[in-house]
Design a protein around this motif. Structure first.
Motif, mmCIF file in Angstrom:
data_model
loop_
_atom_site.group_PDB
_atom_site.id
_atom_site.type_symbol
_atom_site.label_atom_id
_atom_site.label_comp_id
_atom_site.label_asym_id
_atom_site.label_seq_id
_atom_site.Cartn_x
_atom_site.Cartn_y
_atom_site.Cartn_z
ATOM 1 N N LEU A 1 32.268 56.493 33.192
ATOM 2 C CA LEU A 1 32.374 56.127 34.609
ATOM 3 C C LEU A 1 31.586 57.091 35.474
ATOM 4 C CD1 LEU A 1 36.150 55.119 34.874
ATOM 5 C CD2 LEU A 1 34.164 53.609 34.740
ATOM 6 N N THR A 2 31.649 58.381 35.141
ATOM 7 C CA THR A 2 30.887 59.379 35.904
ATOM 8 C C THR A 2 29.391 59.118 35.789
ATOM 9 O OG1 THR A 2 32.612 61.025 35.540
ATOM 10 C CG2 THR A 2 30.432 61.833 36.173
ATOM 11 N N ILE B 1 47.852 47.014 31.926
ATOM 12 C CA ILE B 1 47.048 45.786 31.949
ATOM 13 C C ILE B 1 47.746 44.710 32.767
ATOM 14 C CG2 ILE B 1 46.149 43.917 30.517
ATOM 15 C CD1 ILE B 1 45.768 46.027 28.287
ATOM 16 N N ILE B 2 49.050 44.569 32.566
ATOM 17 C CA ILE B 2 49.809 43.563 33.314
ATOM 18 C C ILE B 2 49.820 43.907 34.803
ATOM 19 C CG2 ILE B 2 52.099 42.569 33.648
ATOM 20 C CD1 ILE B 2 52.544 42.910 30.634
ATOM 21 N N ALA B 3 49.953 45.206 35.120
ATOM 22 C CA ALA B 3 49.948 45.632 36.521
ATOM 23 C C ALA B 3 48.612 45.337 37.201
ATOM 24 C CB ALA B 3 50.266 47.118 36.619
ATOM 25 N N TRP C 1 40.257 53.371 34.494
ATOM 26 C CA TRP C 1 39.347 52.511 33.759
ATOM 27 C C TRP C 1 39.601 51.035 34.089
ATOM 28 C CZ3 TRP C 1 35.108 52.991 30.817
ATOM 29 C CH2 TRP C 1 34.790 52.014 29.903
ATOM 30 N N LEU C 2 40.857 50.642 34.120
ATOM 31 C CA LEU C 2 41.197 49.258 34.425
ATOM 32 C C LEU C 2 40.909 48.906 35.881
ATOM 33 C CD1 LEU C 2 44.571 49.006 32.464
ATOM 34 C CD2 LEU C 2 42.470 47.783 31.916
ATOM 35 N N SER C 3 41.156 49.856 36.781
ATOM 36 C CA SER C 3 40.953 49.572 38.204
ATOM 37 C C SER C 3 39.473 49.417 38.546
ATOM 38 C CB SER C 3 41.567 50.687 39.055
ATOM 39 O OG SER C 3 40.906 51.917 38.812
#
Length: 850
Positions: A753-754, A816-818, A786-788
């Motif tokens: 990500l960086t 993942i559900i959130a 990572w998910l966001s």
């Protein structure tokens, strides 16, 4: 001139009724009905047939077969409706889905197989007591038992178990596993055709009490037959070298368990497995040898026929009693009896009578591949060989017969071979013409004689076995040479039933047209017919039917040639990753290949199995072949842990691969070294991917590699921890984005990500449609950040059922559900298939996810 039903009635009645019975079964297989529905169908069709007959409507004679087909339909339905479990009724069936403790009493009704630390047999249950119940229940049902041995000494105990022994055991009762991938092997359905509905597993011999049962019955007779077969197998091991023992046991007595798996694959690729399946040819050779011995000994013809007649059941038993040898044995006995009574014998009638009898005895023979191949090839040989022989411009009668038999057997077995085995060799006819006569008429009789002599004297047996050993080495060299011609081994997708019917119809019409044309030419030459009589249509029949057969071949080989949809399939390989991608341009990409992880300590060598379950050979390769993957254009190894590359060895050995993309490192272990060595031996390019590399796969598909950052170094470096060196890449297909992550961990997620924020100014950090969750859902990856960032619409976890690592982690699932992502898991949904077509992404799962 005969029309309609009159011509129909010229067919032999038993043949017509036999096929009517088969048709009724086939409809029942495809259209299972409830009891009430079956009765309604029976009445409706019977009334329709009666109307045809009473009112003398056209084709009324054909209506006579309707009651036969209807009776077969209802009989198969009745069999299905009574093929239910007494053991798994009510709440027991629900609890068995997860496993339930049970105590069983019963009797072993199959041969006992001891392979490494695994023992298996079929138990006829007489009583059962579930955990929590106060008393036993009387049961009459077969279950499949598997025992995992804990100590080496237990092998000696298990080797003493035999068919017919009384058993009292405790274990865990479960439902058999069903197919978890589209087109995959369905163990539950297979056991259902064996009338088995449950499997019981136990650990250690302490959970099992075994005692020998006194007295004589059919099971006891089979136990003695097992002992005799094992004794003959041991004699074969002493007579023939190690590399030939398993092959000769399979060839002579049908014991295939010790045959080298690679050697069997060679026979399979060349279409020679019928040599190893005891069938009509073996029975014919056996009968011929018995008659020759009787004649040499001075016995009368009638005495020789009687001796052969009485010895055939013994031969059927000693060779394992498969459907093919049972069919051949019964046919041979009927033919010998007819010959002895000097009755006119008809091979076509014999085949149909035997087939009908076997199907009535056991309707599930219809779905047995051995039964299907045996009967269809036999019918083809009886009906078509005389016709084909007449057409061949060969003077030598022996050569003409050999060529005709080869052509007919290849043409008849071809559709079933590609349906069940998804492969066909263009040089199979050469292998059959050269090897079948040598093996059938030289190796088999001499080997059988050596085996019998070896029971009297090993020295005498080895002396007689010497020429067989010599011939086997020559044959093995020829098989190996032909098998190396890999360009002639074709992979075929599983065809439809209609394609198979179309093939048989086209070939038969083609042969019939050639025969009519040949006879017409003879009449013209004899001036009994004018050349232009019959018009232009008969002249076009041969090219028309020939082009039809050719068109069927082209379509059957590549039925998806004009399909422009893309597929991304997360195959259920247990605890591991294997992702198959088919692009809209018909290119195939395989990402990892699963693999079985073995935990073996020093001293555990006794646990090794002769032919253990290997994901690549037993699951992945068959699935790819079924789907018509003729070659893999790009194979991607995200990293080199066993659960990702273990199955790729079988892929490289059995499917052509054009190039391999990997992470530029290697892990020093036997599996990786063998895999890379195989790739180099086959001259497959090995491409180390680096961040920023792109791989174009046609007009609509591209791979963009995101990680690692040092995969492009010229020298391959060793790296033992492969997770943090996993290839991470974006798969873009027709506007949809799939992020593939291997087994990357939290630190690598943060680093990537960086890098992307710095190097790409965040342009590539867009939402993805599908995220392959890293490391099977382990808590070591898939962070909230990572998910966001990626905000996947769908998240897929490749994970094994009840795996020892307890993947996926609960916190990862919650994250993942959130994120409002739809979560799909191979342990719950089986194979997850995503189809990209017309700007839509359609998701299919093999299981419902409960």
């Amino acid at each position: 001139m005969l029309i309609g039903s009159e011509r129909f009635m010229l067919l032999k009645p038993i043949v017509v009724y036999c096929w009517a019975w088969v048709f009724g079964y086939a409809v029942a297989v495809r259209l299972p009905l409830e009891s009430v529905q079956t009765v309604r169908v029976f009445i409706a069709v019977l009334v329709t047939a009666a109307v045809f007959v009473i009112f003398r409507l056209p084709w009324r004679h054909a209506a006579y077969v309707v009651p036969v087909a209807l009776a077969a339909f209802c009989y198969y339905q009745w069999t299905e409706q009574h093929n239910v479990s007494e053991l798994l009724s009510g709440h027991e069936a629900q609890s068995a889905a997860e496993g339930t403790a049970v105590r069983l009493n019963g009797r072993i009704t199959s041969a006992v197989s001891v392979d490494g630390d695994k023992v298996s047999f079929v138990l006829k249950v007489s009583s059962a007591q579930f955990d929590g119940e106060q008393k036993e229940r009387n049961i009459n049902e077969n279950v499949q038992v598997t025992v995992r041995l804990l100590e080496q000494d237990e092998q000696l105990i298990a080797n003493g178990w035999q068919r017919g022994d009384e058993v009292s055991m405790s274990g865990e009762l479960k439902l058999p596993s069903s197919a978890r991938n589209f087109g995959g092997f369905d163990y539950r359905k297979y056991l259902h055709t064996q009338r088995i509905h449950a499997v019981v597993s136990a650990k250690g011999t302490e959970q099992i009490g075994v005692s020998e049962r006194k007295g004589w019955d059919w099971v006891t007779l089979l136990r003695e037959n097992d002992r005799l077969r094992n004794r003959l197998g041991n004699t074969a091991d002493r007579l023939f070298p190690g590399e030939q023992g398993g092959y000769m046991k399979s060839l002579l007595i049908g014991l295939r368990v010790d045959m080298d798996p690679y050697e069997f694959q060679q026979f399979s690729r060349l279409g020679l497995t019928h040599l190893l399946a005891i069938s009509g040819l073996h029975v014919a050779v056996f009968v011929s040898v018995i008659l020759w011995i009787a004649r040499t000994a001075g016995a009368t013809k009638e005495t020789g026929l009687l001796v052969a007649l009485w010895l055939i059941p013994f031969y059927v038993l000693i060779t394992g009693g498969s459907p093919s040898v049972i069919r051949a044995g019964i046919m041979a006995m009927l033919a010998l009896y007819a010959a002895r009574r000097q009755w006119l014998k008809d091979g076509l009638h014999l085949v149909c009578i035997v087939g009908l009898g076997m199907l009535i005895f056991n309707p599930y023979y219809l779905v047995d591949v051995g039964f299907q191949l045996s009967f269809l090839v036999t019918l083809g040989l009886i009906v078509a060989v005389p016709v084909v022989s007449e057409l061949l411009p060969i003077r030598s009668s022996m050569l003409k017969s050999t060529v005709a038999v080869t052509i007919v057997s290849q043409a008849v077995s071809f559709p079933l071979s590609v349906y069940y085995f998804n492969q066909f060799s263009l040089i199979s006819w050469i292998a059959n013409m050269v090897l079948v006569p040598v093996v059938s008429f030289v190796v088999t009789p001499l080997g059988s004689g050596a085996l019998l002599a070896g029971e009297l004297s090993i020295t005498l047996g080895k002396w007689l076995a010497w020429p067989v050993v010599w011939l086997n080495r020559i044959n093995a060299s020829m098989v190996d040479m032909l098998d190396r011609l890999s360009r002639f081994h074709l992979i075929w997708p599983t065809p439809s039933i209609w394609w198979i019917i179309g093939w048989y119809l086209a070939i038969w019409l083609l042969i019939a047209a050639i025969v009519r044309r040949r006879r017409s030419q003879k009449l013209i030459e004899a001036k009994l017919m004018l050349e232009n009589s019959g018009g232009w249509l008969p002249k076009l029949a041969i090219p028309l039917y020939g082009m039809t057969a050719a068109a069927l071949l082209v379509y059957g080989y590549s039925p998806d040639r004009w399909d422009r949809s893309g597929i991304v399939s997360f195959i259920d390989v247990g605890q591991g990753d294997a992702i198959w991608v088919r692009t809209p341009d018909d290119r195939n990409v395989l990402i990892d290949g699963g693999g079985t992880v073995w935990f073996r300590k020093q001293g555990d060598e006794w646990k090794e199995r002769g032919n253990p379950f290997e994901v690549g050979d037993k699951l992945l390769v068959p699935l790819l072949k079924k789907r018509g993957v003729h070659q893999i254009d790009t194979l991607i190894m995200t990293h080199q842990d066993a659960d990702h590359i273990g199955g790729l060895q079988a892929v490289l050995e059995q499917i052509p691969v054009k190039q391999i993309v990997f992470n530029g490192t290697y892990k020093r272990n036997a599996g990786t070294v063998k895999l890379l060595q195989t790739a180099m031996n086959k001259r497959i390019p090995l491409l180390a991917a680096n961040r920023g590399d792109r791989l174009r796969l046609g007009g609509d598909t591209e791979l963009q590699f995101l990680y690692p950052t040092d995969g492009g170094e010229e020298e391959i470096r060793e790296q033992s921890n492969q997770n943090n060196a996993s290839l991470v890449f974006m798969l873009s297909m027709s506007g949809f984005r799939f992020l593939m992550t291997g087994d990357m961990e939290k630190q690598e997620e943060e680093d990537l990500l960086t890098l992307m924020r710095e190097d790409d100014s965040g342009n590539a950090l867009q939402d993805v449609d599908v995220l392959k969750v890293a490391h099977h859902g382990s808590k070591t990856s898939t962070t909230e950040e990572w998910l966001s960032v990626w905000r996947p619409k769908l998240a897929v976890i490749s994970v094994g059922v009840s795996n020892i690592y307890r993947h996926p982690a609960a916190e990862v699932v919650d994250r993942i559900i959130a994120q409002n992502s739809q979560l799909l898991r191979t342990d719950k949904h089986g194979e997850v298939q995503m189809i990209v077509k017309n700007d839509t992404l359609r998701v299919l799962t093999k299981l419902n996810g409960n």
